[in-house]
Design a protein around this motif. Structure first.
Motif, short mmCIF file in Angstrom:
data_model
loop_
_atom_site.label_atom_id
_atom_site.label_comp_id
_atom_site.label_asym_id
_atom_site.label_seq_id
_atom_site.Cartn_x
_atom_site.Cartn_y
_atom_site.Cartn_z
N SER A 274 -21.16 27.35 43.77
CA SER A 274 -22.22 26.42 43.42
C SER A 274 -22.10 26.12 41.94
CB SER A 274 -23.60 27.03 43.73
OG SER A 274 -23.95 28.00 42.77
N GLY A 275 -22.96 25.26 41.48
CA GLY A 275 -23.07 25.10 40.05
C GLY A 275 -23.73 26.34 39.48
N ARG A 276 -24.18 26.28 38.27
CA ARG A 276 -24.82 27.44 37.66
C ARG A 276 -26.05 27.84 38.47
NH1 ARG A 276 -26.56 26.07 31.92
NH2 ARG A 276 -28.17 24.91 33.02
N PRO A 277 -26.09 29.08 39.04
CA PRO A 277 -27.27 29.49 39.80
C PRO A 277 -28.51 29.52 38.90
CG PRO A 277 -25.42 30.97 40.20
CD PRO A 277 -25.04 30.11 39.04
N ALA A 278 -29.63 29.09 39.44
CA ALA A 278 -30.89 29.13 38.71
C ALA A 278 -31.68 30.35 39.16
CB ALA A 278 -31.69 27.87 38.97
N VAL A 279 -32.32 31.03 38.21
CA VAL A 279 -33.03 32.27 38.51
C VAL A 279 -34.51 32.12 38.16
CG1 VAL A 279 -33.11 34.76 38.14
CG2 VAL A 279 -30.93 33.54 37.90
N MET A 280 -35.36 32.59 39.08
CA MET A 280 -36.81 32.60 38.85
C MET A 280 -37.29 34.04 39.02
SD MET A 280 -39.76 30.37 40.73
CE MET A 280 -41.50 30.61 40.33
N PHE A 281 -37.99 34.54 37.99
CA PHE A 281 -38.41 35.94 37.97
C PHE A 281 -39.89 36.09 38.34
CE2 PHE A 281 -34.97 35.45 34.85
CZ PHE A 281 -34.07 36.38 35.33
N LEU B 111 -27.94 26.56 44.22
CA LEU B 111 -28.33 27.93 44.55
C LEU B 111 -29.49 28.35 43.67
CD1 LEU B 111 -27.81 30.58 46.09
CD2 LEU B 111 -26.09 31.14 44.35
N LEU B 112 -30.59 28.77 44.31
CA LEU B 112 -31.78 29.22 43.61
C LEU B 112 -32.01 30.69 43.94
CD1 LEU B 112 -34.28 28.50 41.91
CD2 LEU B 112 -35.41 27.77 44.01
N LEU B 113 -32.08 31.52 42.90
CA LEU B 113 -32.26 32.96 43.05
C LEU B 113 -33.67 33.33 42.59
CD1 LEU B 113 -28.83 34.00 41.48
CD2 LEU B 113 -29.34 33.58 43.91
N MET B 114 -34.43 34.02 43.44
CA MET B 114 -35.84 34.28 43.15
C MET B 114 -36.13 35.76 43.30
SD MET B 114 -37.45 30.93 45.08
CE MET B 114 -38.84 30.81 43.94
N ASP B 115 -36.62 36.37 42.23
CA ASP B 115 -36.88 37.82 42.20
C ASP B 115 -38.37 38.09 42.22
OD1 ASP B 115 -36.66 40.51 42.02
OD2 ASP B 115 -35.73 40.57 40.04
N GLU B 116 -38.94 38.25 43.42
CA GLU B 116 -40.36 38.52 43.62
C GLU B 116 -41.24 37.61 42.76
OE1 GLU B 116 -41.56 42.61 44.43
OE2 GLU B 116 -39.57 43.26 43.75
N PRO B 117 -41.07 36.29 42.85
CA PRO B 117 -41.77 35.40 41.93
C PRO B 117 -43.27 35.31 42.14
CG PRO B 117 -40.65 34.13 43.62
CD PRO B 117 -40.21 35.55 43.80
N PHE B 118 -43.76 35.72 43.32
CA PHE B 118 -45.19 35.56 43.60
C PHE B 118 -45.94 36.89 43.66
CE2 PHE B 118 -43.39 31.93 46.36
CZ PHE B 118 -43.26 31.11 45.25
N ILE C 299 -25.14 38.08 41.62
CA ILE C 299 -24.93 36.71 42.10
C ILE C 299 -25.14 35.72 40.96
CG2 ILE C 299 -25.70 34.93 43.71
CD1 ILE C 299 -26.60 37.14 45.61
N ALA C 300 -26.13 36.01 40.11
CA ALA C 300 -26.45 35.12 39.00
C ALA C 300 -25.41 35.16 37.90
CB ALA C 300 -27.82 35.48 38.43
N GLY C 301 -24.55 36.16 37.92
CA GLY C 301 -23.56 36.30 36.86
C GLY C 301 -24.12 36.99 35.63
N LEU C 302 -25.28 37.63 35.77
CA LEU C 302 -25.89 38.34 34.65
C LEU C 302 -25.30 39.74 34.49
CD1 LEU C 302 -29.63 37.36 35.26
CD2 LEU C 302 -28.01 36.31 33.67
N ASP C 303 -24.56 40.18 35.48
CA ASP C 303 -23.90 41.48 35.44
C ASP C 303 -22.65 41.39 36.32
OD1 ASP C 303 -23.36 44.09 34.84
OD2 ASP C 303 -25.26 44.89 35.61
#
Length: 264
Positions: free
Chosen positions: A82-89, A170-177, A67-71
Protein backbone atom coordinates in the motif's frame (compact mmCIF):
# COMPACT_ATOMS: atom_id res chain seq x y z
CA UNK A 1 -24.45 -19.77 12.05
CA UNK A 2 -22.09 -22.63 12.92
CA UNK A 3 -20.78 -22.58 9.38
CA UNK A 4 -20.25 -18.82 9.53
CA UNK A 5 -18.09 -19.14 12.63
CA UNK A 6 -16.23 -22.24 11.63
CA UNK A 7 -12.54 -21.58 11.89
CA UNK A 8 -10.36 -22.35 8.89
CA UNK A 9 -7.01 -21.28 7.57
CA UNK A 10 -7.05 -18.32 5.21
CA UNK A 11 -5.66 -19.36 1.85
CA UNK A 12 -3.12 -17.36 -0.16
CA UNK A 13 -4.52 -14.06 -1.38
CA UNK A 14 -4.09 -13.09 -4.99
CA UNK A 15 -3.56 -9.53 -3.75
CA UNK A 16 -2.99 -8.12 -0.31
CA UNK A 17 -2.70 -4.84 1.51
CA UNK A 18 -0.45 -6.40 4.15
CA UNK A 19 1.09 -9.81 4.74
CA UNK A 20 3.07 -11.15 7.71
CA UNK A 21 4.95 -14.43 7.42
CA UNK A 22 6.53 -16.13 10.44
CA UNK A 23 6.90 -12.84 12.29
CA UNK A 24 8.71 -12.88 15.63
CA UNK A 25 9.44 -9.87 17.82
CA UNK A 26 11.67 -9.86 20.90
CA UNK A 27 12.43 -6.83 23.04
CA UNK A 28 15.68 -6.75 25.00
CA UNK A 29 18.36 -9.40 25.31
CA UNK A 30 19.44 -12.21 27.62
CA UNK A 31 17.51 -12.81 30.82
CA UNK A 32 15.56 -9.60 30.35
CA UNK A 33 14.36 -10.44 26.84
CA UNK A 34 10.59 -10.32 26.30
CA UNK A 35 9.17 -12.32 23.41
CA UNK A 36 6.15 -10.32 22.26
CA UNK A 37 5.29 -12.21 19.06
CA UNK A 38 6.09 -15.85 18.41
CA UNK A 39 5.48 -16.63 14.73
CA UNK A 40 2.57 -14.63 13.32
CA UNK A 41 1.13 -15.41 9.89
CA UNK A 42 -1.52 -12.94 8.74
CA UNK A 43 -2.84 -11.58 5.45
CA UNK A 44 -5.13 -8.61 4.91
CA UNK A 45 -6.85 -8.22 1.55
CA UNK A 46 -7.37 -4.83 -0.12
CA UNK A 47 -10.51 -3.26 1.32
CA UNK A 48 -10.85 -5.87 4.06
CA UNK A 49 -11.75 -4.96 7.66
CA UNK A 50 -9.80 -7.18 10.08
CA UNK A 51 -10.06 -6.95 13.86
CA UNK A 52 -7.17 -8.17 16.02
CA UNK A 53 -8.40 -9.48 19.33
CA UNK A 54 -6.61 -10.74 22.40
CA UNK A 55 -5.83 -10.24 26.06
CA UNK A 56 -3.83 -7.25 27.25
CA UNK A 57 -0.12 -7.71 26.53
CA UNK A 58 -0.56 -10.30 23.77
CA UNK A 59 1.28 -8.23 21.18
CA UNK A 60 -1.61 -6.58 19.29
CA UNK A 61 -0.04 -3.12 19.33
CA UNK A 62 3.40 -4.54 18.56
CA UNK A 63 1.97 -6.25 15.49
CA UNK A 64 0.30 -3.02 14.38
CA UNK A 65 3.58 -1.12 14.81
CA UNK A 66 5.36 -3.64 12.60
CA UNK A 67 2.78 -3.24 9.84
CA UNK A 68 3.06 0.54 10.17
CA UNK A 69 6.83 0.38 9.79
CA UNK A 70 7.35 1.93 13.22
CA UNK A 71 9.40 -1.10 14.27
CA UNK A 72 11.08 -4.09 12.63
CA UNK A 73 10.54 -7.80 13.31
CA UNK A 74 13.26 -9.85 14.97
CA UNK A 75 12.56 -12.57 12.41
CA UNK A 76 10.08 -13.16 9.61
CA UNK A 77 8.75 -10.92 6.87
CA UNK A 78 6.32 -8.00 6.89
CA UNK A 79 5.15 -6.96 3.43
CA UNK A 80 2.92 -3.90 2.99
CA UNK A 81 1.45 -3.47 -0.46
CA UNK A 82 0.00 0.00 0.00
CA UNK A 83 1.02 3.57 0.19
CA UNK A 84 2.18 4.87 3.54
CA UNK A 85 -0.09 3.18 6.15
CA UNK A 86 -2.04 5.65 8.29
CA UNK A 87 -2.22 5.03 12.04
CA UNK A 88 -4.91 6.13 14.50
CA UNK A 89 -4.23 5.71 18.21
CA UNK A 90 -6.33 5.62 21.39
CA UNK A 91 -5.51 9.29 21.95
CA UNK A 92 -6.41 11.72 19.20
CA UNK A 93 -2.89 13.25 19.40
CA UNK A 94 -3.95 16.43 17.59
CA UNK A 95 -1.71 19.48 17.38
CA UNK A 96 -3.32 21.73 20.03
CA UNK A 97 -2.30 24.99 18.33
CA UNK A 98 -3.87 23.99 14.99
CA UNK A 99 -7.52 24.12 14.01
CA UNK A 100 -9.43 20.96 13.12
CA UNK A 101 -8.97 21.76 9.43
CA UNK A 102 -5.25 22.44 9.83
CA UNK A 103 -4.74 19.13 11.67
CA UNK A 104 -6.39 17.25 8.82
CA UNK A 105 -4.46 19.22 6.23
CA UNK A 106 -1.06 18.50 7.79
CA UNK A 107 -0.37 15.08 6.18
CA UNK A 108 -1.47 16.48 2.84
CA UNK A 109 1.02 19.33 3.20
CA UNK A 110 3.77 16.90 4.20
CA UNK A 111 2.80 14.79 1.20
CA UNK A 112 3.58 17.68 -1.14
CA UNK A 113 0.02 18.39 -2.23
CA UNK A 114 -0.60 21.96 -3.39
CA UNK A 115 -2.48 24.49 -1.28
CA UNK A 116 -5.70 24.66 -3.32
CA UNK A 117 -6.00 20.88 -3.55
CA UNK A 118 -5.21 20.49 0.17
CA UNK A 119 -7.99 22.89 1.09
CA UNK A 120 -10.49 21.12 -1.16
CA UNK A 121 -9.61 17.66 0.16
CA UNK A 122 -9.74 18.88 3.76
CA UNK A 123 -13.24 20.23 3.24
CA UNK A 124 -14.28 16.90 1.74
CA UNK A 125 -12.88 15.00 4.71
CA UNK A 126 -14.51 17.32 7.24
CA UNK A 127 -17.84 16.71 5.53
CA UNK A 128 -17.13 12.98 5.41
CA UNK A 129 -16.73 12.81 9.21
CA UNK A 130 -19.63 15.25 9.68
CA UNK A 131 -17.58 18.08 11.11
CA UNK A 132 -18.08 20.65 8.36
CA UNK A 133 -18.97 23.37 10.86
CA UNK A 134 -16.03 22.71 13.19
CA UNK A 135 -13.19 23.46 10.79
CA UNK A 136 -11.94 26.54 12.68
CA UNK A 137 -12.18 25.04 16.16
CA UNK A 138 -9.09 23.96 18.06
CA UNK A 139 -8.89 20.61 19.88
CA UNK A 140 -9.69 22.06 23.33
CA UNK A 141 -12.98 23.38 21.90
CA UNK A 142 -14.08 19.93 20.74
CA UNK A 143 -15.59 17.00 22.64
CA UNK A 144 -13.67 13.73 22.91
CA UNK A 145 -15.77 12.18 20.17
CA UNK A 146 -15.24 15.17 17.88
CA UNK A 147 -11.48 15.04 18.46
CA UNK A 148 -11.47 11.39 17.41
CA UNK A 149 -13.43 12.30 14.28
CA UNK A 150 -10.74 14.85 13.43
CA UNK A 151 -8.06 12.21 14.08
CA UNK A 152 -9.93 9.79 11.82
CA UNK A 153 -10.18 12.39 9.05
CA UNK A 154 -6.44 13.08 9.41
CA UNK A 155 -5.68 9.36 9.15
CA UNK A 156 -7.87 9.12 6.06
CA UNK A 157 -6.04 12.10 4.57
CA UNK A 158 -2.77 10.26 5.04
CA UNK A 159 -4.04 6.88 3.80
CA UNK A 160 -6.11 8.03 0.84
CA UNK A 161 -4.39 11.14 -0.45
CA UNK A 162 -0.65 10.67 -0.09
CA UNK A 163 -0.34 7.17 -1.53
CA UNK A 164 0.09 5.64 -4.95
CA UNK A 165 -3.45 5.38 -6.33
CA UNK A 166 -2.60 2.03 -7.93
CA UNK A 167 -1.99 0.44 -4.52
CA UNK A 168 -4.59 -0.30 -1.81
CA UNK A 169 -4.97 2.13 1.08
CA UNK A 170 -4.35 0.83 4.60
CA UNK A 171 -5.67 2.25 7.88
CA UNK A 172 -4.26 0.93 11.16
CA UNK A 173 -6.30 1.62 14.31
CA UNK A 174 -5.11 0.92 17.86
CA UNK A 175 -8.13 0.89 20.21
CA UNK A 176 -9.21 4.35 19.00
CA UNK A 177 -12.55 4.37 20.84
CA UNK A 178 -11.63 2.71 24.14
CA UNK A 179 -11.35 5.96 26.12
CA UNK A 180 -14.76 7.24 25.04
CA UNK A 181 -18.10 6.88 26.82
CA UNK A 182 -20.40 4.09 25.64
CA UNK A 183 -22.79 6.29 23.65
CA UNK A 184 -20.03 8.17 21.81
CA UNK A 185 -18.21 4.92 21.16
CA UNK A 186 -21.32 3.37 19.64
CA UNK A 187 -21.82 6.37 17.37
CA UNK A 188 -18.21 6.38 16.18
CA UNK A 189 -18.27 2.64 15.49
CA UNK A 190 -21.19 3.25 13.17
CA UNK A 191 -19.39 6.19 11.57
CA UNK A 192 -16.27 4.09 11.02
CA UNK A 193 -18.26 1.42 9.19
CA UNK A 194 -19.81 4.13 7.00
CA UNK A 195 -16.43 5.67 6.20
CA UNK A 196 -14.81 2.30 5.51
CA UNK A 197 -17.54 1.47 3.00
CA UNK A 198 -17.26 4.92 1.43
CA UNK A 199 -13.46 4.86 1.02
CA UNK A 200 -12.68 1.20 0.32
CA UNK A 201 -9.56 1.30 2.52
CA UNK A 202 -8.28 -1.86 4.21
CA UNK A 203 -8.52 -1.60 8.00
CA UNK A 204 -6.62 -3.43 10.72
CA UNK A 205 -8.37 -2.61 14.00
CA UNK A 206 -6.89 -3.59 17.37
CA UNK A 207 -9.28 -4.12 20.27
CA UNK A 208 -9.74 -6.19 23.42
CA UNK A 209 -13.55 -5.88 23.16
CA UNK A 210 -15.13 -8.94 21.51
CA UNK A 211 -18.44 -7.20 20.82
CA UNK A 212 -16.65 -4.31 19.11
CA UNK A 213 -14.61 -6.74 17.00
CA UNK A 214 -17.68 -8.66 15.84
CA UNK A 215 -19.66 -5.51 15.09
CA UNK A 216 -16.92 -3.86 13.05
CA UNK A 217 -14.90 -6.60 11.40
CA UNK A 218 -15.39 -8.84 8.41
CA UNK A 219 -12.84 -11.15 10.00
CA UNK A 220 -11.83 -11.49 13.66
CA UNK A 221 -8.31 -12.76 14.36
CA UNK A 222 -7.56 -14.03 17.87
CA UNK A 223 -4.00 -13.84 19.19
CA UNK A 224 -2.69 -16.04 21.97
CA UNK A 225 -1.30 -14.62 25.17
CA UNK A 226 2.36 -13.64 25.03
CA UNK A 227 4.13 -14.58 22.88
CA UNK A 228 1.38 -13.63 20.48
CA UNK A 229 0.49 -15.84 17.53
CA UNK A 230 -2.71 -16.40 15.57
CA UNK A 231 -4.72 -19.18 17.23
CA UNK A 232 -8.09 -18.84 15.49
CA UNK A 233 -10.00 -16.74 12.95
CA UNK A 234 -13.70 -16.21 12.25
CA UNK A 235 -15.67 -14.68 9.36
CA UNK A 236 -18.24 -12.40 10.98
CA UNK A 237 -19.51 -10.20 8.15
CA UNK A 238 -23.20 -10.14 7.29
CA UNK A 239 -24.47 -11.50 10.62
CA UNK A 240 -27.98 -10.74 11.87
CA UNK A 241 -28.55 -9.40 15.39
CA UNK A 242 -29.07 -12.86 16.91
CA UNK A 243 -26.13 -14.32 14.97
CA UNK A 244 -23.92 -11.45 16.08
CA UNK A 245 -24.74 -12.14 19.75
CA UNK A 246 -24.02 -15.83 19.25
CA UNK A 247 -20.69 -14.98 17.60
CA UNK A 248 -19.75 -12.80 20.57
CA UNK A 249 -20.47 -15.71 22.93
CA UNK A 250 -18.44 -18.18 20.85
CA UNK A 251 -15.42 -15.90 20.55
CA UNK A 252 -15.60 -14.88 24.22
CA UNK A 253 -15.45 -18.54 25.26
CA UNK A 254 -12.43 -19.13 23.05
CA UNK A 255 -10.72 -16.00 24.39
CA UNK A 256 -11.26 -17.19 27.97
CA UNK A 257 -9.78 -20.58 27.05
CA UNK A 258 -6.68 -18.91 25.62
CA UNK A 259 -6.23 -16.76 28.72
CA UNK A 260 -6.85 -19.69 31.09
CA UNK A 261 -4.37 -21.94 29.31
CA UNK A 262 -1.74 -19.22 29.54
CA UNK A 263 -2.40 -18.72 33.27
CA UNK A 264 -2.11 -22.46 33.89
Amino acid sequence: MAATLESSAVGPLTAHAARLSGVHKTFGQGDRAVVALGGVDLQVAPGEFVCLLGASGCGKTTLLNLIAGLDRPTAGDVEVNSGRPAVMFQEAALMPWLTAAANIELPLKLGGIGRAERKARTRELLDLVRLGGADKKRPHELSGGMRQRVALARALASALHTSDDSRPSLLLMDEPFSALDAITRDVLQGELIRLWRATGAAVVFVTHDVREAVRLGERVVLLSSRPGRVVQEWRVDGLSGAEESQAVDVINRRLREVISNHAA
